[in-house]
Design a protein around this motif. Structure first.
Motif, PDB file in Angstrom:
ATOM      1  N   THR A 219      -1.054   6.305  -1.209  1.00 30.14           N
ATOM      2  CA  THR A 219      -2.708   5.692  -1.376  1.00 30.14           C
ATOM      3  C   THR A 219      -3.523   6.865  -1.894  1.00 30.14           C
ATOM      4  OG1 THR A 219      -2.621   4.670   0.676  1.00 30.14           O
ATOM      5  CG2 THR A 219      -4.906   5.234  -0.182  1.00 30.14           C
ATOM      6  N   LEU A 220      -3.189   8.197  -1.574  1.00 35.16           N
ATOM      7  CA  LEU A 220      -4.101   9.433  -2.036  1.00 35.16           C
ATOM      8  C   LEU A 220      -3.615   9.914  -3.404  1.00 35.16           C
ATOM      9  CD1 LEU A 220      -5.365  10.977   0.990  1.00 35.16           C
ATOM     10  CD2 LEU A 220      -6.586   9.215  -0.223  1.00 35.16           C
ATOM     11  N   GLY A 221      -2.323   9.763  -3.329  1.00 29.44           N
ATOM     12  CA  GLY A 221      -1.383  10.640  -4.649  1.00 29.44           C
ATOM     13  C   GLY A 221      -2.000  10.349  -5.894  1.00 29.44           C
ATOM     14  N   PRO A 222      -1.939   9.086  -6.356  1.00 25.99           N
ATOM     15  CA  PRO A 222      -2.474   8.686  -7.491  1.00 25.99           C
ATOM     16  C   PRO A 222      -3.956   8.740  -7.796  1.00 25.99           C
ATOM     17  CG  PRO A 222      -1.344   6.719  -6.806  1.00 25.99           C
ATOM     18  CD  PRO A 222      -1.557   7.770  -5.557  1.00 25.99           C
ATOM     19  N   LEU A 223      -4.906   8.845  -6.788  1.00 26.48           N
ATOM     20  CA  LEU A 223      -6.031   9.114  -6.889  1.00 26.48           C
ATOM     21  C   LEU A 223      -6.528  10.606  -6.883  1.00 26.48           C
ATOM     22  CD1 LEU A 223      -7.528   6.652  -4.061  1.00 26.48           C
ATOM     23  CD2 LEU A 223      -7.530   6.326  -6.691  1.00 26.48           C
ATOM     24  N   ALA A 224      -5.712  11.403  -6.508  1.00 26.34           N
ATOM     25  CA  ALA A 224      -6.028  12.878  -6.461  1.00 26.34           C
ATOM     26  C   ALA A 224      -5.265  13.661  -7.809  1.00 26.34           C
ATOM     27  CB  ALA A 224      -5.174  13.357  -5.327  1.00 26.34           C
ATOM     28  N   LYS A 225      -4.881  12.824  -8.939  1.00 21.49           N
ATOM     29  CA  LYS A 225      -4.520  13.577 -10.026  1.00 21.49           C
ATOM     30  C   LYS A 225      -5.631  13.955 -10.871  1.00 21.49           C
ATOM     31  CE  LYS A 225      -0.199  10.612 -10.754  1.00 21.49           C
ATOM     32  NZ  LYS A 225       0.358   9.850 -11.570  1.00 21.49           N
ATOM     33  N   PRO A 226      -5.512  15.168 -11.748  1.00 22.90           N
ATOM     34  CA  PRO A 226      -6.600  15.386 -12.472  1.00 22.90           C
ATOM     35  C   PRO A 226      -7.313  14.579 -13.391  1.00 22.90           C
ATOM     36  CG  PRO A 226      -4.845  17.116 -12.500  1.00 22.90           C
ATOM     37  CD  PRO A 226      -4.118  15.818 -11.951  1.00 22.90           C
ATOM     38  N   SER A 236      -6.508  20.664  -3.411  1.00 24.02           N
ATOM     39  CA  SER A 236      -7.259  20.274  -2.124  1.00 24.02           C
ATOM     40  C   SER A 236      -8.576  19.684  -2.409  1.00 24.02           C
ATOM     41  CB  SER A 236      -7.391  21.670  -1.343  1.00 24.02           C
ATOM     42  OG  SER A 236      -6.034  22.159  -1.150  1.00 24.02           O
ATOM     43  N   GLU A 237      -9.264  20.128  -3.132  1.00 22.60           N
ATOM     44  CA  GLU A 237     -10.459  19.406  -3.870  1.00 22.60           C
ATOM     45  C   GLU A 237     -10.421  17.961  -4.090  1.00 22.60           C
ATOM     46  OE1 GLU A 237     -13.189  23.144  -5.092  1.00 22.60           O
ATOM     47  OE2 GLU A 237     -11.873  22.429  -6.650  1.00 22.60           O
ATOM     48  N   ARG A 238      -9.300  17.871  -4.974  1.00 18.05           N
ATOM     49  CA  ARG A 238      -9.245  16.414  -5.582  1.00 18.05           C
ATOM     50  C   ARG A 238      -8.747  15.332  -4.311  1.00 18.05           C
ATOM     51  NH1 ARG A 238      -6.145  19.264  -9.435  1.00 18.05           N
ATOM     52  NH2 ARG A 238      -4.227  18.269  -8.791  1.00 18.05           N
ATOM     53  N   THR A 239      -7.747  16.126  -3.485  1.00 17.89           N
ATOM     54  CA  THR A 239      -7.251  15.232  -2.206  1.00 17.89           C
ATOM     55  C   THR A 239      -8.567  14.770  -1.586  1.00 17.89           C
ATOM     56  OG1 THR A 239      -5.257  16.289  -2.274  1.00 17.89           O
ATOM     57  CG2 THR A 239      -5.942  15.426  -0.378  1.00 17.89           C
ATOM     58  N   ALA A 240      -9.558  15.616  -1.140  1.00 16.36           N
ATOM     59  CA  ALA A 240     -10.709  15.548  -0.393  1.00 16.36           C
ATOM     60  C   ALA A 240     -11.626  14.313  -1.016  1.00 16.36           C
ATOM     61  CB  ALA A 240     -11.633  16.726  -0.332  1.00 16.36           C
ATOM     62  N   VAL A 246     -11.329   6.618  -0.760  1.00 11.85           N
ATOM     63  CA  VAL A 246     -10.758   5.490  -0.077  1.00 11.85           C
ATOM     64  C   VAL A 246     -11.556   5.131   1.220  1.00 11.85           C
ATOM     65  CG1 VAL A 246      -8.829   4.749   1.426  1.00 11.85           C
ATOM     66  CG2 VAL A 246      -8.381   6.234  -0.726  1.00 11.85           C
ATOM     67  N   LEU A 247     -12.225   5.867   1.697  1.00 11.63           N
ATOM     68  CA  LEU A 247     -13.105   5.718   2.994  1.00 11.63           C
ATOM     69  C   LEU A 247     -14.240   4.845   2.585  1.00 11.63           C
ATOM     70  CD1 LEU A 247     -12.990   9.051   4.960  1.00 11.63           C
ATOM     71  CD2 LEU A 247     -11.656   6.945   5.413  1.00 11.63           C
ATOM     72  N   SER A 248     -14.868   5.025   1.290  1.00 16.04           N
ATOM     73  CA  SER A 248     -15.950   4.499   0.982  1.00 16.04           C
ATOM     74  C   SER A 248     -15.768   3.193   0.329  1.00 16.04           C
ATOM     75  CB  SER A 248     -16.957   5.326   0.032  1.00 16.04           C
ATOM     76  OG  SER A 248     -16.057   5.559  -0.894  1.00 16.04           O
ATOM     77  N   GLY A 249     -14.272   2.758   0.087  1.00 17.13           N
ATOM     78  CA  GLY A 249     -14.069   1.623  -0.748  1.00 17.13           C
ATOM     79  C   GLY A 249     -13.985   1.514  -2.055  1.00 17.13           C
ATOM     80  N   GLY A 250     -14.345   2.778  -2.608  1.00 11.75           N
ATOM     81  CA  GLY A 250     -14.477   2.895  -3.972  1.00 11.75           C
ATOM     82  C   GLY A 250     -13.104   2.479  -4.642  1.00 11.75           C
ATOM     83  N   HIS A 251     -12.025   2.766  -4.042  1.00 13.15           N
ATOM     84  CA  HIS A 251     -10.665   2.725  -4.727  1.00 13.15           C
ATOM     85  C   HIS A 251     -10.399   1.255  -5.075  1.00 13.15           C
ATOM     86  CE1 HIS A 251      -9.971   1.737  -0.601  1.00 13.15           C
ATOM     87  NE2 HIS A 251      -8.719   1.434  -1.009  1.00 13.15           N
ATOM     88  N   LYS A 252     -11.151   0.209  -4.277  1.00  8.41           N
ATOM     89  CA  LYS A 252     -10.826  -1.228  -4.478  1.00  8.41           C
ATOM     90  C   LYS A 252     -11.346  -1.468  -5.625  1.00  8.41           C
ATOM     91  CE  LYS A 252     -10.792  -2.038   0.487  1.00  8.41           C
ATOM     92  NZ  LYS A 252     -11.742  -2.680   1.754  1.00  8.41           N
ATOM     93  N   ALA A 253     -12.511  -1.010  -6.313  1.00  6.04           N
ATOM     94  CA  ALA A 253     -13.080  -1.320  -7.514  1.00  6.04           C
ATOM     95  C   ALA A 253     -12.221  -0.776  -8.741  1.00  6.04           C
ATOM     96  CB  ALA A 253     -14.468  -0.668  -7.671  1.00  6.04           C
TER      97      ALA A 253
END
Length: 453
Positions: A219-226, A236-240, A246-253
């Protein structure tokens, strides 16, 4: 066999590189010896020589990296230079840049590598382990890991210890902390502890078992890329940021664009593709269409305003959707920044009045190359293919074009033939002028751990 000795001490660095290139070119065209035992011995000697070459290469890369010379050639980073001009994979380019940058802190590693007493594989393994350590812990880590090499541990084992090097140092120095109750729970159950700080922030610590860790990575790997070459956040900053999304539902958009013919949607077998060029089987494309809906993308004058002229400077969302379908990556040849993270570029410059905001006058470039193109217009060669896509090729600086002109039919500098070196005879002594005398006989255990080019 030629009996001419080479006076290496009196030769310049460039001449030594020419000699090494000439010998390598000749060796590459030789058939292996008939004896497998002889092949094995020669391979081990050649691997140790390659390690010495890697030591020299690290010094050269370090000088280029510190000076920023690659930016004059239109390359945003040292890793981009290694990928485009030396044909390296991203992982190997990163590995060599890290070694070049850490040599001044890893004096023991650098010395042993240059003397043939440490393999390149071990050197880069130790380098990776100390990247995020301060100078004090770096010196301790180098001492611990070099000690493991001397004891005969494999490079893989040294790497595993390197990943927990802080704990290893604490265990050696007797400063390790007593495990807390959460750590003593074991590794079967996942747990997360969250504590609010006085300034409104929140501390998070925990452990995920193998199954939950797989969900985390997926889930987080693709979203944490530069997010492009200008993204200077660490992992660490990109993972946060990915976790917050994900918690805010932004990834669903997040939108997924599948490009296909109408025939594919109506039962044809022609494969579809994603914007990055990844092929999608026709059946899978139809399943995606059924679950996500279908929207048309018109490449031309139609229901979407693709031709905006000079009145509008910024491309419309419809135009950007078309461009992302045309450009999987930045239009600059060799740049691998995804098109979805690129900026819309007016091919001939909107401010000059030669490039209206029309779909056939636009391309996608990463933020770095977009600014570099505007500042160095004479170092960009623009072509347009039959499919309508523009291609940008970077040209050498004007003061270096004659010296680095590629041979006809190729743009890859690593394909050029090495110049004929100057070899002068010298007095007897096969290692005259060398700082470190190569060892003879079989290397100690662990010396043979090497990596490919």
């Amino acid at each position: 066999m030629c009996s001419t000795e080479i006076d290496v001490a009196s030769m310049s660095t460039g001449e030594l590189v020419d000699v090494a290139a000439l010998i390598a070119a000749e060796l590459a065209h030789r058939d292996p010896p008939g004896s497998s035992a002889e092949c094995m011995e020669a391979a081990e000697r050649l691997a140790r020589a390659t390690d010495l070459h890697e030591s020299a290469l690290a010094g050269l890369i370090g000088r280029v990296d510190a000076s920023g010379e690659m930016r004059r050639w239109g390359l945003p980073s040292t890793r981009a230079w290694l990928r485009n001009h030396l044909g390296m994979r991203e992982a190997r380019a990163r590995e060599r840049v890290n070694l070049a940058r850490q040599r001044h802190r890893l004096t023991g590693v650098a010395k042993r590598l240059s003397c043939g007493e440490l393999s390149y594989g071990y050197a880069t393994t130790i380098t990776d382990a100390v990247l995020h350590l301060d100078d004090t812990d770096c010196a301790k880590a180098e001492d611990v890991l070099l000690g493991m090499v001397e004891q005969g541990f494999s490079a893989g084992k040294v790497a595993s210890f390197g990943r927990r090097i802080r704990d290893v140092i604490a265990e050696r120095d007797g400063t390790e902390a007593v495990p807390d109750a959460d750590t003593r729970r074991g590794y079967e159950r996942s747990w997360i502890d969250s504590t609010r700080s006085l300034d409104g922030g929140r501390y998070i610590k925990g452990w995920l078992n193998a199954e939950d860790a797989a969900v985390w990575d997926g889930t987080l790997g693709p979203l944490a890329k530069p997010a492009g070459t200008d993204d200077h956040r660490d992992l660490s900053e990109r993972t946060a940021a990915a976790l917050t999304s994900v918690l805010s539902g932004g990834h669903k958009a997040t939108k997924v664009t599948v490009i296909c013919d109408l025939d594919t949607l109506t039962g044809g077998k022609a494969p579809a593709r994603l914007t990055d060029g990844t092929p999608i089987p026709a059946e899978q494309a139809r399943r995606i269409a059924l679950s996500a809906g279908v929207s048309s993308l018109l490449l031309g004058r139609g229901h979407t305003p693709l031709y905006l002229g000079h009145r509008v400077r910024f491309a419309s969302p419809a135009q950007r959707q078309v461009l992302e379908a045309l450009y999987p990556t930045c239009a600059v040849h060799g740049c691998e920044v995804p098109g979805t993270l690129c900026e819309v570029d007016h091919v001939h410059g909107w401010a000059l009045g030669d490039s209206p905001t029309d779909i056939d006058r636009l391309a996608l470039t990463c933020g770095w190359h977009n600014r570099w193109k505007a500042a160095n217009p004479r170092q960009i060669h623009i072509t347009r293919g039959a499919d309508g896509r523009y291609g940008y090729r970077l040209l050498p600086p004007e003061d270096a074009r004659e010296r680095h002109r590629p041979p006809s039919g190729t743009h890859m500098p690593w394909n050029t033939a090495p110049p004929t070196p100057v070899i002068r005879p010298s007095p007897p002594g096969p290692y005259q002028g060398q700082r470190c005398r190569p060892r003879t006989g079989a290397p100690p255990r662990g010396r043979r751990q090497t990596t490919g080019p």
